[in-house]
Design an enzyme around this catalytic site. Structure first.
Site, PDB file in Angstrom:
ATOM      1  N   GLY A   1       0.968  -1.122   0.116  1.00  0.00           N
ATOM      2  CA  GLY A   1      -0.020   0.056  -0.090  1.00  0.00           C
ATOM      3  C   GLY A   1       0.815   1.257  -0.029  1.00  0.00           C
ATOM      4  O   GLY A   1       2.121   1.320   0.443  1.00  0.00           O
TER       5      GLY A   1
ATOM      6  N   GLN B   1       3.300   9.869   0.731  1.00  0.00           N
ATOM      7  CA  GLN B   1       4.440   8.985   0.712  1.00  0.00           C
ATOM      8  C   GLN B   1       5.355   9.363  -0.334  1.00  0.00           C
ATOM      9  O   GLN B   1       6.372   8.853  -0.565  1.00  0.00           O
ATOM     10  CB  GLN B   1       4.255   7.586   0.879  1.00  0.00           C
ATOM     11  CG  GLN B   1       3.869   6.982   2.264  1.00  0.00           C
ATOM     12  CD  GLN B   1       3.539   5.613   2.448  1.00  0.00           C
ATOM     13  OE1 GLN B   1       2.645   5.253   2.277  1.00  0.00           O
ATOM     14  NE2 GLN B   1       4.704   4.983   2.994  1.00  0.00           N
TER      15      GLN B   1
ATOM     16  N   CYS C   1       6.471   0.127   7.188  1.00  0.00           N
ATOM     17  CA  CYS C   1       5.963   1.142   6.226  1.00  0.00           C
ATOM     18  C   CYS C   1       7.253   1.540   5.273  1.00  0.00           C
ATOM     19  O   CYS C   1       8.405   1.671   5.855  1.00  0.00           O
ATOM     20  CB  CYS C   1       5.659   2.316   7.457  1.00  0.00           C
ATOM     21  SG  CYS C   1       5.268   3.840   6.345  1.00  0.00           S
ATOM     22  N   LEU C   2       7.149   1.852   4.109  1.00  0.00           N
ATOM     23  CA  LEU C   2       8.013   2.174   3.175  1.00  0.00           C
ATOM     24  C   LEU C   2       8.452   3.640   3.443  1.00  0.00           C
ATOM     25  O   LEU C   2       9.846   3.751   2.983  1.00  0.00           O
ATOM     26  CB  LEU C   2       7.401   2.398   1.838  1.00  0.00           C
ATOM     27  CG  LEU C   2       6.566   1.069   1.245  1.00  0.00           C
ATOM     28  CD1 LEU C   2       6.117   1.200  -0.196  1.00  0.00           C
ATOM     29  CD2 LEU C   2       7.753  -0.279   1.217  1.00  0.00           C
TER      30      LEU C   2
ATOM     31  N   HIS D   1      -3.782   1.572   8.118  1.00  0.00           N
ATOM     32  CA  HIS D   1      -2.434   1.839   8.054  1.00  0.00           C
ATOM     33  C   HIS D   1      -2.428   3.259   6.988  1.00  0.00           C
ATOM     34  O   HIS D   1      -1.831   4.057   7.121  1.00  0.00           O
ATOM     35  CB  HIS D   1      -1.436   0.944   7.648  1.00  0.00           C
ATOM     36  CG  HIS D   1       0.090   1.110   7.385  1.00  0.00           C
ATOM     37  ND1 HIS D   1       0.962   0.794   7.978  1.00  0.00           N
ATOM     38  CD2 HIS D   1       0.608   1.976   6.511  1.00  0.00           C
ATOM     39  CE1 HIS D   1       2.249   1.472   7.799  1.00  0.00           C
ATOM     40  NE2 HIS D   1       1.893   2.275   6.846  1.00  0.00           N
ATOM     41  N   GLU D   2      -3.044   2.888   5.532  1.00  0.00           N
ATOM     42  CA  GLU D   2      -2.983   3.806   4.854  1.00  0.00           C
ATOM     43  C   GLU D   2      -4.043   5.152   5.143  1.00  0.00           C
ATOM     44  O   GLU D   2      -3.497   6.155   4.895  1.00  0.00           O
ATOM     45  CB  GLU D   2      -3.375   3.287   3.450  1.00  0.00           C
ATOM     46  CG  GLU D   2      -2.460   2.132   2.936  1.00  0.00           C
ATOM     47  CD  GLU D   2      -1.140   2.527   2.973  1.00  0.00           C
ATOM     48  OE1 GLU D   2      -0.712   3.512   2.796  1.00  0.00           O
ATOM     49  OE2 GLU D   2      -0.207   1.719   3.141  1.00  0.00           O
TER      50      GLU D   2
ATOM     51  N   HIS E   1      -2.051   7.315   7.564  1.00  0.00           N
ATOM     52  CA  HIS E   1      -1.226   7.963   6.599  1.00  0.00           C
ATOM     53  C   HIS E   1      -1.746   9.303   6.067  1.00  0.00           C
ATOM     54  O   HIS E   1      -1.194  10.517   6.344  1.00  0.00           O
ATOM     55  CB  HIS E   1      -0.671   7.417   5.362  1.00  0.00           C
ATOM     56  CG  HIS E   1       0.771   6.513   5.666  1.00  0.00           C
ATOM     57  ND1 HIS E   1       2.071   7.215   6.031  1.00  0.00           N
ATOM     58  CD2 HIS E   1       0.972   5.412   5.168  1.00  0.00           C
ATOM     59  CE1 HIS E   1       2.690   6.188   5.896  1.00  0.00           C
ATOM     60  NE2 HIS E   1       2.170   5.086   5.572  1.00  0.00           N
TER      61      HIS E   1
HETATM   62 NI    NI Z   1       3.094   3.212   5.504  1.00  0.00          NI
END
Ligand code: NI
Length: 220
Positions: A71, A76, A119-120, A161-162, A165
């Site tokens: 995701g 991000q 998380c990226l 999670h998204e 963000h």
């Molecule tokens: Ni993340």
């Protein structure tokens, strides 16, 4: 083996391994913990079907693919708009798509489950975190058509999670201070390796890799 593919909750056949969006898209730099855009709420999207939005979605898919993410939220990639993309396979079902202006509702009656989350934007480590086992999302697609689906387990975790963000919250804001410290310290160790792999996978897809600063934003 993937048995079924659900595109924004609707079953489709013959979905490509690499989504068309990712094939078209450019690889963007993934923003990292400490950058302002990740720590503030994103803006609601009011205009749909634009070339800018389509290009952003393509680029987000490409970026998620080479970063091996499940995701990715728009902030991000440095864009403060309420939008995320996802591509996640669990128990033989692939869930893929994009949601604009998402609202996530958790099912409190189904309770919470602990799972490993990463998380990226915090490249490398992960941490155990309790999330609602079941969640639903409503929103619209790039054309402004309504989107609504729900899921459990890993899919429900991704939805939470998204959408977090887009509200300016990272998963490390939800863990203990001690765990956060451990995650950040491991991130500083793992980061060069993670970024090298992203560059390698970008080249494998014949895309220009993104450029990252040598020093992560957190250390500035
Ligand atoms: Ni993340």
């Amino acid at each position: 083996m993937t048995v079924r593919t659900l595109l924004n909750g609707v079953e489709v056949s013959d979905y490509p391994d690499l989504p068309e969006e990712a094939r078209r898209g450019k690889v963007l730099r993934v923003t990292e913990v400490g950058e302002e855009v990740l720590h503030a709420p994103c803006r609601t999207i009011t205009e749909f079907g634009t070339t800018e939005l389509r290009t952003l979605i393509d680029d987000m898919f490409a970026t998620m693919a080479i970063a091996e993410g499940v995701g990715l939220a728009a902030n991000q990639v440095g864009v403060d708009l309420r939008l995320f993309v996802y591509d996640l396979t669990e128990d033989g079902v692939r869930h893929v798509g994009h949601v604009l202006n998402p609202a996530c509702t958790i099912d409190r009656e189904e309770g919470n489950v602990e799972g490993e989350e990463g998380c990226l934007s915090v490249p490398g480590p992960g941490a155990g975190l309790f999330r609602a086992n079941r969640a639903s999302v409503t929103g619209v697609d790039v054309e402004g058509n309504p989107v609504e689906f729900s899921g459990e387990g890993y899919l429900a975790r991704m939805l939470q999670h998204e959408t977090d963000h887009l509200d300016g919250q990272l998963y490390i804001d939800l863990i203990s201070k001690r765990e956060r410290k451990r995650v950040i310290s491991e991130m500083l160790d793992f980061r060069p390796e993670v970024l090298a792999r992203r560059a390698e996978l970008s080249e494998a897809l014949e895309k220009e890799p993104a450029t990252y600063p040598d020093t992560p934003p957190l250390e500035k």
